[in-house]
Design a protein around this motif. Structure first.
Motif, PDB file in Angstrom:
ATOM      1  N   ILE A   1       0.653  -1.424  -0.056  1.00 17.31           N
ATOM      2  CA  ILE A   1      -0.137  -0.274  -0.047  1.00 17.31           C
ATOM      3  C   ILE A   1       0.492   1.259   0.157  1.00 17.31           C
ATOM      4  O   ILE A   1       0.105   2.608  -0.008  1.00 17.31           O
ATOM      5  CB  ILE A   1      -1.071   0.412   1.290  1.00 17.31           C
ATOM      6  N   TRP A   2       1.774   1.229   0.173  1.00 19.02           N
ATOM      7  CA  TRP A   2       2.723   2.467   0.338  1.00 19.02           C
ATOM      8  C   TRP A   2       3.992   2.721  -1.717  1.00 19.02           C
ATOM      9  O   TRP A   2       4.028   1.121  -1.908  1.00 19.02           O
ATOM     10  CB  TRP A   2       4.483   2.236   1.341  1.00 19.02           C
ATOM     11  N   ALA A   3       3.704   3.879  -1.522  1.00 17.26           N
ATOM     12  CA  ALA A   3       4.265   4.379  -2.877  1.00 17.26           C
ATOM     13  C   ALA A   3       5.287   4.947  -3.181  1.00 17.26           C
ATOM     14  O   ALA A   3       4.527   6.183  -1.841  1.00 17.26           O
ATOM     15  CB  ALA A   3       3.935   4.513  -3.916  1.00 17.26           C
ATOM     16  N   VAL A   4       5.955   5.970  -2.985  1.00 18.72           N
ATOM     17  CA  VAL A   4       6.994   6.783  -3.237  1.00 18.72           C
ATOM     18  C   VAL A   4       6.102   7.655  -4.558  1.00 18.72           C
ATOM     19  O   VAL A   4       6.486   6.993  -5.603  1.00 18.72           O
ATOM     20  CB  VAL A   4       8.540   6.534  -3.529  1.00 18.72           C
TER      21      VAL A   4
ATOM     22  N   ILE B   1       3.662   8.092   0.622  1.00 20.51           N
ATOM     23  CA  ILE B   1       2.639   8.023   0.898  1.00 20.51           C
ATOM     24  C   ILE B   1       1.577   6.816   1.090  1.00 20.51           C
ATOM     25  O   ILE B   1       1.978   5.792   0.088  1.00 20.51           O
ATOM     26  CB  ILE B   1       1.675   8.853   0.746  1.00 20.51           C
ATOM     27  N   TYR B   2       0.281   6.290   1.782  1.00 23.47           N
ATOM     28  CA  TYR B   2      -0.474   5.498   1.055  1.00 23.47           C
ATOM     29  C   TYR B   2      -1.693   5.687   1.211  1.00 23.47           C
ATOM     30  O   TYR B   2      -2.197   6.477   0.610  1.00 23.47           O
ATOM     31  CB  TYR B   2       0.349   4.336   2.870  1.00 23.47           C
ATOM     32  N   GLU B   3      -2.284   4.333   1.311  1.00 21.77           N
ATOM     33  CA  GLU B   3      -4.210   4.132   0.812  1.00 21.77           C
ATOM     34  C   GLU B   3      -4.219   4.712   2.632  1.00 21.77           C
ATOM     35  O   GLU B   3      -3.795   4.204   3.290  1.00 21.77           O
ATOM     36  CB  GLU B   3      -4.472   2.998   1.326  1.00 21.77           C
ATOM     37  N   PRO B   4      -5.447   5.596   2.518  1.00 19.84           N
ATOM     38  CA  PRO B   4      -6.215   6.236   1.300  1.00 19.84           C
ATOM     39  C   PRO B   4      -5.784   7.833   0.784  1.00 19.84           C
ATOM     40  O   PRO B   4      -6.614   8.195  -0.027  1.00 19.84           O
ATOM     41  CB  PRO B   4      -7.637   6.856   2.623  1.00 19.84           C
ATOM     42  N   TYR B   5      -5.090   7.879   0.911  1.00 20.06           N
ATOM     43  CA  TYR B   5      -3.965   9.388   0.351  1.00 20.06           C
ATOM     44  C   TYR B   5      -3.698   8.788  -0.700  1.00 20.06           C
ATOM     45  O   TYR B   5      -4.069  10.310  -1.908  1.00 20.06           O
ATOM     46  CB  TYR B   5      -2.840   9.614   1.531  1.00 20.06           C
ATOM     47  N   LEU B   6      -3.004   7.588  -1.419  1.00 19.81           N
ATOM     48  CA  LEU B   6      -2.544   7.312  -2.327  1.00 19.81           C
ATOM     49  C   LEU B   6      -3.266   7.587  -3.745  1.00 19.81           C
ATOM     50  O   LEU B   6      -3.295   8.305  -4.899  1.00 19.81           O
ATOM     51  CB  LEU B   6      -1.651   6.314  -2.043  1.00 19.81           C
TER      52      LEU B   6
ATOM     53  N   PHE C   1      15.434  -9.000  -1.619  1.00 17.44           N
ATOM     54  CA  PHE C   1      15.905 -10.109  -1.265  1.00 17.44           C
ATOM     55  C   PHE C   1      15.007 -11.686  -1.230  1.00 17.44           C
ATOM     56  O   PHE C   1      15.840 -12.575  -1.157  1.00 17.44           O
ATOM     57  CB  PHE C   1      15.362  -9.426   0.398  1.00 17.44           C
ATOM     58  N   GLY C   2      14.750 -11.268  -2.781  1.00 19.68           N
ATOM     59  CA  GLY C   2      13.592 -12.693  -3.077  1.00 19.68           C
ATOM     60  C   GLY C   2      12.465 -12.765  -1.766  1.00 19.68           C
ATOM     61  O   GLY C   2      11.873 -13.704  -2.058  1.00 19.68           O
ATOM     62  N   GLU C   3      11.816 -12.059  -1.051  1.00 19.34           N
ATOM     63  CA  GLU C   3      10.851 -12.304  -0.312  1.00 19.34           C
ATOM     64  C   GLU C   3      10.352 -11.047   0.112  1.00 19.34           C
ATOM     65  O   GLU C   3      10.641 -10.310   0.102  1.00 19.34           O
ATOM     66  CB  GLU C   3      11.012 -12.549   1.358  1.00 19.34           C
ATOM     67  N   PRO C   4       8.663 -11.167   0.682  1.00 20.32           N
ATOM     68  CA  PRO C   4       7.864 -10.193   0.865  1.00 20.32           C
ATOM     69  C   PRO C   4       8.096  -9.107   2.051  1.00 20.32           C
ATOM     70  O   PRO C   4       9.251  -9.588   3.069  1.00 20.32           O
ATOM     71  CB  PRO C   4       6.792 -10.386   1.278  1.00 20.32           C
ATOM     72  N   PHE C   5       8.075  -7.901   2.692  1.00 18.35           N
ATOM     73  CA  PHE C   5       8.706  -7.026   3.125  1.00 18.35           C
ATOM     74  C   PHE C   5       7.089  -6.836   3.714  1.00 18.35           C
ATOM     75  O   PHE C   5       6.705  -6.579   3.567  1.00 18.35           O
ATOM     76  CB  PHE C   5       9.034  -5.442   3.041  1.00 18.35           C
ATOM     77  N   ILE C   6       7.489  -7.500   5.509  1.00 14.91           N
ATOM     78  CA  ILE C   6       5.665  -7.511   5.761  1.00 14.91           C
ATOM     79  C   ILE C   6       5.743  -6.686   6.617  1.00 14.91           C
ATOM     80  O   ILE C   6       6.048  -6.790   7.356  1.00 14.91           O
ATOM     81  CB  ILE C   6       5.629  -9.205   7.346  1.00 14.91           C
ATOM     82  N   ALA C   7       4.376  -6.076   6.078  1.00  9.28           N
ATOM     83  CA  ALA C   7       3.484  -5.300   6.794  1.00  9.28           C
ATOM     84  C   ALA C   7       2.764  -4.947   7.221  1.00  9.28           C
ATOM     85  O   ALA C   7       3.443  -4.461   8.510  1.00  9.28           O
ATOM     86  CB  ALA C   7       3.232  -3.986   5.596  1.00  9.28           C
TER      87      ALA C   7
END
Length: 333
Positions: free
Chosen positions: A119-122, A193-198, A221-227
């Motif tokens: 949900i995060w974006a630069v 920024i992230y949702e719901p703003y994005l 790294f071949g694996e997700p960043f757990i948010a």
């Protein structure tokens, strides 16, 4: 003497019948409800939507659970409530924040990982010539906090391209709405920024997405960043282990049912989170892109190992102050 609701006296046989049924009455989920004080950040994430869907459909009630929901505009307020034992379960805690709270002595357990850092974006202004982390060297950049998942995933994304985020980028912290205003004015040249703003900012043309930090992390790294994770206070879990397990089971069911019930989930989410000030249609638009990315596995050994890898990387770049052992506070009910 026992009385019916109509006020009539009942016989001794009826009294015996009632006495025999009373334990069953208490054991019936429809009547014997376990109260759970649930905290949620005001957010359009899938965990908040799943909780809202379960409340709307009565799924928690059917499982014998009475949800007492408190929402928080700022995650920091929610974490203060957890420290003060005012919340039993947090449905959208940052996995990074969970490690920080645990290492500081707050008695919590991670019960389920829910979402990667999708949900995060630069973002930058539409006319920006910047496109990648290296372009931000010496530039002004905004984040909502200098700690937590938002900051950590941004920091590690820049690190994947050999950029020291705090030393080589001019970083400042602002609330989400203020980040967008600062971009408009040119006070900063990029922001996470992230949702719901994005979605709203993209629809109005205020910003464009340059890259997703979670994607850079996974590619490197071949694996997700757990948010986001579901956590519970240890006192509640120890006293109500069966209820906690039911809560997780209902959440998993609602997460799986989101695609087929996205309209109802969106409506319920808007009702539970009026501070978002969005319509049901807007909530649906925000939910749909992220539903396929829900973490499917429970807290199995492989997932806990990925959490440990993430914590080790955060420790290496000094985003955690001391080592944490994921297996010590991640569990599967």
């Amino acid at each position: 003497m026992f009385k019916l609701s109509l006020g009539k006296r009942v016989s001794a046989g009826s009294r015996l019948f009632v006495a025999l049924l009373f334990p069953l009455y208490l054991a019936n989920p429809a009547f014997a409800q376990t109260n759970i004080r649930v905290g949620s950040t005001v957010s359009s994430d899938v965990s908040a939507a799943a909780l809202s869907l379960g409340m709307k459909t009565g799924a928690f009630k059917k499982a014998g659970l009475n949800i007492e929901l408190t929402t928080f505009v700022q995650s920091s307020q929610k974490y203060d409530s957890i420290k003060g034992n005012a919340i039993d379960i947090d449905i959208n805690m940052g996995a990074v924040n969970a490690a920080q709270l645990y290492s500081s002595g707050v008695p919590i357990t991670v019960l389920r990982a829910v979402t990667p850092a999708d949900i995060w974006a630069v973002v930058a202004r539409p006319d920006s010539k910047l496109s990648k982390p290296a372009d931000f060297k010496g530039k002004r950049f905004g984040v909502v906090s200098l700690s937590g998942a938002n900051f950590a995933v941004t920091y590690l994304a820049f690190k994947t391209q050999s950029v020291d985020f705090m030393r080589e980028v001019k970083v400042s912290a602002l609330p989400p709405s203020a980040l967008l205003t600062a971009l408009d004015k040119g006070d900063i040249e990029g922001a996470t920024i992230y949702e719901p703003y994005l979605t709203g900012a993209l629809k109005t043309g205020r910003v464009k997405v340059l890259f997703r930090p979670g994607e850079l992390y996974q590619k490197r790294f071949g694996e997700p960043f757990i948010a986001l994770v579901i956590t519970g206070r240890n006192e509640f879990i120890q006293k109500n282990r069966a209820a906690a397990a039911k809560f997780i089971a209902v959440m998993e069911q609602m997460l799986a049912n989101l695609p087929a019930n996205v309209d109802l989930a969106s409506q319920a989410l808007v009702e539970n989170m009026p501070d978002m000030k969005i319509t049901t249609a807007e909530a649906k638009e925000m939910l749909i892109p992220y539903m396929p990315n829900v973490i499917k596995s429970a807290n199995d050994p492989q997932l806990i190992k990925r959490a440990q890898n993430m914590y080790d990387r955060l420790l290496e770049v000094k985003q955690l102050q001391e080592p944490v052992k994921a297996s010590a506070f991640w569990t599967r009910l």
